[in-house]
Design a protein around this motif. Structure first.
Motif, PDB file in Angstrom:
ATOM      1  N   CYS A 142     -16.163   9.994 -23.402  1.00 41.07           N
ATOM      2  CA  CYS A 142     -16.078  10.007 -21.949  1.00 41.07           C
ATOM      3  C   CYS A 142     -15.709   8.598 -21.465  1.00 41.07           C
ATOM      4  CB  CYS A 142     -17.408  10.434 -21.324  1.00 41.07           C
ATOM      5  SG  CYS A 142     -17.321  10.569 -19.505  1.00 41.07           S
ATOM      6  N   ASP A 193     -16.922   7.134 -18.954  1.00 39.57           N
ATOM      7  CA  ASP A 193     -18.066   6.548 -18.254  1.00 39.57           C
ATOM      8  C   ASP A 193     -18.277   5.093 -18.697  1.00 39.57           C
ATOM      9  OD1 ASP A 193     -20.909   7.839 -16.858  1.00 39.57           O
ATOM     10  OD2 ASP A 193     -20.982   5.844 -17.789  1.00 39.57           O
ATOM     11  N   GLY A 205     -15.107  13.223 -19.174  1.00 42.61           N
ATOM     12  CA  GLY A 205     -15.439  14.547 -19.682  1.00 42.61           C
ATOM     13  C   GLY A 205     -15.085  14.749 -21.144  1.00 42.61           C
ATOM     14  N   HIS A 259     -22.137  12.331 -23.261  1.00 39.72           N
ATOM     15  CA  HIS A 259     -23.355  11.602 -22.907  1.00 39.72           C
ATOM     16  C   HIS A 259     -24.143  12.380 -21.872  1.00 39.72           C
ATOM     17  CE1 HIS A 259     -21.935  10.230 -18.872  1.00 39.72           C
ATOM     18  NE2 HIS A 259     -20.767  10.460 -19.440  1.00 39.72           N
ATOM     19  N   CYS A 307     -23.524  13.348 -17.449  1.00 39.73           N
ATOM     20  CA  CYS A 307     -22.076  13.132 -17.321  1.00 39.73           C
ATOM     21  C   CYS A 307     -21.578  13.600 -15.947  1.00 39.73           C
ATOM     22  CB  CYS A 307     -21.330  13.870 -18.426  1.00 39.73           C
ATOM     23  SG  CYS A 307     -19.538  13.633 -18.346  1.00 39.73           S
ATOM     24  N   GLY A 308     -21.010  12.674 -15.189  1.00 43.23           N
ATOM     25  CA  GLY A 308     -20.541  13.000 -13.849  1.00 43.23           C
ATOM     26  C   GLY A 308     -19.384  13.974 -13.845  1.00 43.23           C
TER      27      GLY A 308
HETATM   28 ZN    ZN Z   1     -19.125  11.359 -18.574  1.00 43.54          ZN
END
Ligand code: ZN
Length: 241
Positions: free
Chosen positions: A94, A96, A119, A147, A150-151
């Motif tokens: 991801c 992030d 993602g 993770h 995760c947004g």
């Molecule tokens: Zn994420």
């Protein structure tokens, strides 16, 4: 399950190039494959089996978790890597900002071939990049790294639930992650956690079955495709596939 628990369950196999594909891609890419054939890898110690590669990731993650990461001499690493690369693992992570695979596995430059997208899903571009890592660079292991919290997955859940498209180009993320969300949406409980896990599992399956290069490498035991989830609070990576 953490990587420690899985280390003895893997079948041993030798690292190697997918020679036919590598030759073809080498012709397409010019110096990348040709240079590798003419010169020894800049870091010969990176030539590992899939199991040894995963063990190296596990040890690096353990150092990172304990706060005893190695010091890296970036100046001399630059010099050693100027003539080529020999990463021992490929990671689809991801995007992030809190994940940072090179930190999470306490690795040096040239050690990890990393693709990142919010993602951590596989599309044509990331599959192609993994094909390059395997066929040209001889990477013996692909790790899909999601993770918790995760947004991208959370936004997908909310977009589907509310039937409300995200702005801009972000619907492409939702489209890619939606199948994994839908697979767990009726199970109840921690939908986000389950969707994150399912997304990693689905991406591992997609990469491992991607024809012709990755699927052949898996069948010949030249690579393993595995999946893990990074814990934001303590940095530990738990293996889920
Ligand atoms: Zn994420």
């Amino acid at each position: 399950m953490c990587v420690t628990c899985r280390q003895n369950s893997f079948q041993p196999s030798r690292r190697g190039l997918v020679l036919g594909a590598a030759a073809t891609i080498g012709l397409l890419l010019g110096n990348a494959a040709g240079a590798k054939e003419k010169k020894p890898p800049p870091k010969p110690q990176n030539v590992l089996s899939p199991d040894a590669s995963l063990e190296r990731l596990r040890k690096g993650n353990a150092r990172y978790v304990e706060g005893v990461s190695l010091r890296h001499d970036f100046k001399h690493e630059r010099e050693a890597l100027a003539g080529g690369q020999n990463p021992f693992a490929a990671i689809l992570s991801c995007a992030d900002s809190r994940i940072a695979p090179e930190y999470a596995f306490d690795s040096g430059r040239g050690d990890l071939f990393v693709c990142r997208v919010a993602g951590n899903f596989a599309n044509n571009d990331t599959v192609a990049s993994m094909e390059y890592a395997v066929a040209v660079l001889g990477v013996p292991l692909i790790l899909v790294l999601g993770h918790d919290s995760c947004g991208a997955v959370d936004s997908t859940i909310k977009s589907l639930k509310d039937d409300k498209p995200l702005p801009g180009h972000m619907p492409s993320l939702v489209e890619a992650i939606a199948p994994s969300v839908k697979a767990v949406s009726q199970q109840g409980g921690d939908t986000l956690g389950k969707a994150i896990r399912q997304n990693v599992i689905d991406t591992v399956a997609k990469l491992g079955s991607a024809t012709p290069i990755l699927s052949a490498a898996v069948e010949q035991h030249k690579i393993r495709v595995v999946g893990g989830i990074y814990r934001l609070r303590d940095g530990m990576v738990d293996m889920v596939a």
